[in-house]
Design a protein around this motif. Sequence first.
Motif, PDB file in Angstrom:
ATOM      1  N   ARG A  96     -56.440   9.872  42.796  1.00 21.05           N
ATOM      2  CA  ARG A  96     -56.734   8.451  43.008  1.00 21.05           C
ATOM      3  C   ARG A  96     -57.439   8.213  44.335  1.00 21.05           C
ATOM      4  O   ARG A  96     -57.650   7.072  44.730  1.00 21.05           O
ATOM      5  CB  ARG A  96     -55.452   7.639  42.925  1.00 21.05           C
ATOM      6  CG  ARG A  96     -54.862   7.801  41.543  1.00 21.05           C
ATOM      7  CD  ARG A  96     -53.854   6.790  41.187  1.00 21.05           C
ATOM      8  NE  ARG A  96     -53.573   6.933  39.746  1.00 21.05           N
ATOM      9  CZ  ARG A  96     -52.674   6.220  39.109  1.00 21.05           C
ATOM     10  NH1 ARG A  96     -51.954   5.345  39.744  1.00 21.05           N
ATOM     11  NH2 ARG A  96     -52.496   6.379  37.818  1.00 21.05           N
TER      12      ARG A  96
ATOM     13  N   ARG B 231     -60.761   3.299  35.207  1.00 21.06           N
ATOM     14  CA  ARG B 231     -60.441   4.407  36.100  1.00 21.06           C
ATOM     15  C   ARG B 231     -61.535   5.467  36.020  1.00 21.06           C
ATOM     16  O   ARG B 231     -61.936   6.044  37.022  1.00 21.06           O
ATOM     17  CB  ARG B 231     -59.096   4.989  35.677  1.00 21.06           C
ATOM     18  CG  ARG B 231     -58.373   5.706  36.786  1.00 21.06           C
ATOM     19  CD  ARG B 231     -56.951   5.983  36.377  1.00 21.06           C
ATOM     20  NE  ARG B 231     -56.070   4.844  36.625  1.00 21.06           N
ATOM     21  CZ  ARG B 231     -54.965   4.593  35.922  1.00 21.06           C
ATOM     22  NH1 ARG B 231     -54.621   5.386  34.929  1.00 21.06           N
ATOM     23  NH2 ARG B 231     -54.213   3.564  36.222  1.00 21.06           N
ATOM     24  N   GLU B 237     -57.669   1.859  42.345  1.00 16.77           N
ATOM     25  CA  GLU B 237     -56.497   1.417  41.580  1.00 16.77           C
ATOM     26  C   GLU B 237     -56.180  -0.067  41.764  1.00 16.77           C
ATOM     27  O   GLU B 237     -55.899  -0.777  40.810  1.00 16.77           O
ATOM     28  CB  GLU B 237     -55.276   2.237  41.993  1.00 16.77           C
ATOM     29  CG  GLU B 237     -55.278   3.652  41.452  1.00 16.77           C
ATOM     30  CD  GLU B 237     -55.298   3.701  39.938  1.00 16.77           C
ATOM     31  OE1 GLU B 237     -54.447   3.047  39.301  1.00 16.77           O
ATOM     32  OE2 GLU B 237     -56.165   4.396  39.381  1.00 16.77           O
TER      33      GLU B 237
END
Lengths: 338, 332, 395
Positions: A96, B231, B237
Amino acid sequence: MSDRHDTLVEVENLQVHFHLQEGIVRAVEDVSFAVKLGQTLGVIGESGSGKSVSAQAIMGILPMPPAQLKNGRITMYLPNNGMGMRSVVLTDLPTRGGEFRAIRGKEIGMIFQEPMTSFSPVHTIGNQIMESVLLHIPNITKKEARERAVEILGRVGISRPERRVDDYPHQFSGGMRQRAMIAMALACNPKLVIADEPTTALDVTIEAQILELLKDLQEEFGMAIMYISHDLAVVGGVADEIIVMYLGLVMEHASAEQLFENPRHPYTQALLRSIPTIDGTLERLATIQGAMPSPFTEHMGCPFFTRCDQRVPGACDVRRPPIVEVEPGHKVRCVLYE
Amino acid sequence: MILYIVRRVIMLFPILLLISIVSFIVIELPPGDWVSNYITNLRNSGIELQEEEAARLTAMYGFDQPSYVRYAKWMQGIVTKGDFGWSFQWGKPVNDILRERLPFTILISFSALILSWLIAIPVGIYSATHPYSITDYIATILAFVWVATPGFLLAFVAAWLVFHYTGFSPLGLNSTDFLDAPWNTAKLIDRIKHLILPIVIIGLSGTGATIRVMRANLLDELKKQYVTTARSKGVPELTILFKYPVRIAFNPLFSTIGWLLPAIISGEVIISVVLSIPTMGPTLLRATLAQDMYLVGSIVLILSSLTVLGTLISDIYLAWADPRIRFEGTGK
Amino acid sequence: MTVQEQSSRTAQELAGQPDEGLAAIPEEKLDVRSERFYYAKQWELIWWRFRRHRLAMISLVLLIILYLIAIMPGFASPYLPQSRFEGRQQSPPTKVHMIDENGGIHLPFVYALSRELDQKTFKYIYTEDTSQRYPIKLFVKGEPYKFWGLFETSRHLFGVGVDGPPLLLFGADELGRDILSRTFYGSRISLSIGFVGVLLSFFIGVTLGGISGYFGGIADEIIQRLIDFLLSIPALPFWMALAAAMPRDWSVTKTYFAITIILSIIGWSGLARVVRGKLLALREEDYALAAQAAGAGQPRIIFRHLLPGFTSHLIVSLTLAIPGSILGETTLSFLGLGMQPPAVSWGVLLGDAQDMVVVAQQPWRMIPGLFVVIAVLLFNFVGDGLRDAADPYAM
């Protein structure tokens, strides 16, 4: 594994497990392959073979938890500001984090199976394509991003793109949505496009159009494609190289020609027998006996053992055979070729 | 969109009609009509009532006519003159009684609704994005306990705690010192202090369920394919969370107005009783205990209409928020 | 298709789709002992999954204990609800000791109390007489009561016996009545009204929801509007208004059923909505169409094919509907509009303690409220566990 200069993404000994309350699903056990620049790699396998999971691992979008990257290395080779190549080990990057995000969408685009649910219903198609452009191309204005979205929509065959860009997903038909999905994946000129069963949810006629479109776009943009499907006939039509997967293992890896002309693995042979041919005489299509074992079982030997018509009891079920090269560019994982 | 609103507004009328009929049935429900009860009561308490006088009363309220005529009369009064009838217990028109109390009911209910969202939305988002974390567990358990605690008990305990620890009695709308005082800043502050507790308690009683709705919706949305799509484009995020699922999870939350509002109105009624705040609640209770049926029926009618109107507003918002409905009838 | 076939059908689907479904697999609780899993009946599956839900399992056990108390309040409580203890008005909960004056350890016991009025504060002061211990005994003989109205007995689950001092574990009210016994007796009404009310709602809901979902058309339209209407009006004012119409002089039984009906008038709508929604969805399922194609008649399709498909959903909805009835009764009785003394219910007990002053001085008067909260919580936990368990295959 393969020549450095034409390799774009290299996957080595990938192993991904899903830790569920009921046990461990060994989704990917041992998978290695390479995607070459500008070429198409076909990945074929039944449901549960781990082909989508492998793709998700490359994209860094595995659902973690429950997924866990147990082992393996994924490397991407990118041009280094025109000065040779640099390699990025994707498996070392936090999925991420910013570094990985700069690759997702920019260097690798992904087309999903469900064109119906892959778009947010409350944002326009244009908005969702522009999002990726605005993120990855520095100093681009909203107006330019919009022009890019219109242009790419037009390129994938949406008529009157300057109007449709403001449409919402529900105003698009299934085939059009998949075209828009392709446009979204291609918006930043990625080096690699992963197509995860992009035509499974579509009509056969539209499927053919989409395949044709992908081929055209590849010629024009020169990106590599990793094409995932359960349909050997479809993959055969688009792929340069094919890997055949079964329960998290690569069973056979060959060029499309080699695979169709000289399939080595009993599983591949069985798959080929189950494709209907137009000129073939009318006879019962061959099916593969038995059903896929439960995803929770751990296999000591070859996972295909239970369904294989050429099995060697005492050999296949005891030890997992290694993958061996039987002729240049043609690898098989089977005791028969050890 | 306009078509939708028009359709939705038209659909409102049968429901309002139904509400009025039900309210009227409530008025008529006690055995014997209230005029004869009233007459009996008067006579029992020793007041001499002439037969003609009794007949005049009966005729005045239409009890010599069938009930549908009385209903029509009641409705006619409401629709044409905004006249809801006569309260026996108070000896004055229902309108006069409601005029003082309805604004407080609306003020408290509305503030409670806003408060309940202000708490529920962030907690719900946190719970859904950190499922099975300790905070999520605590929020979930608290939400469960809130749902399970009857509002009056909550009000009771809270009022007692406030009184016990601060010595401030949160009952009523003003402290006794200010009851007859003219309006000034001190009285206003005192008034606000009195309003905080009911708003917090009513708001919180809706919060538990709202947190759970928000959490469940968001968890659902987070699993959807379009989140993975975003994503895969490399969207951060937090941007993903707020641009897509939170926005979509808001819609079902808004649609909970449909049941949150009735619940809040119910809560307002009972909590006002416990905290003796002069809103519709205590008035309704006293009217029901005294079988002052025109007042009871009118309050039921007004409160129900309020919730139905609230639901209508939330439906229109929902339609506007959903492009599939918004563009219906315009263009493609 | 029978239930077994249906479950094995879905099990096969599951086995055949794990790849794309991988993201979805975490939802699925595939049993590792898979053979048993594939051929298990629907109820077995639900039970297996439910058992794994620890909170729900504990809640179920506690609920069963609560209901056992409600079924046999006479046995479970040490006294009768109307027995008064002279000199113990507003007494706080009796202290239970295990260690005596001299530090000796015993099984739980209590001391007798003597009461004095403090002349300054006008509060009662209780002093323990430590000269004699009164052990708390199980299955003790106490006040006689009628067990289920069938036979007279004087056995109580626990107590200190007739010669001991009053054992007031939850304290006493202003008439010197034992709050614990009153709470236990009160559970009879409070807990059963939930069940009876929901049962009534269930019959109305299933009938109307069934008509609506199965026949569609005008019937559906009318019932839908009715449901919309009922769901949109605030329940409490409506209940209050209806309860107000109830004559005050009705007997306990009459009032009880009247309240049940009042609560169900609104309560059925939620259930009807579930039934209708489920029926509509199931009617379109392949196996219902298959049954139709195979020439099965309508009643056969409904009862043999559709009903098994959502009985589990119904039970979940029922479980989750019970707390609403319990809270409804409690609230109405608290307001003085529901059950009337001498009947005891949790709401009546709380209504006794309505005054803030009473609560401030005798906080133990709120204990029945705690029981309401716990009962409702337990139902919600069990309902949640059932909901998770009832949908073994749903995405």
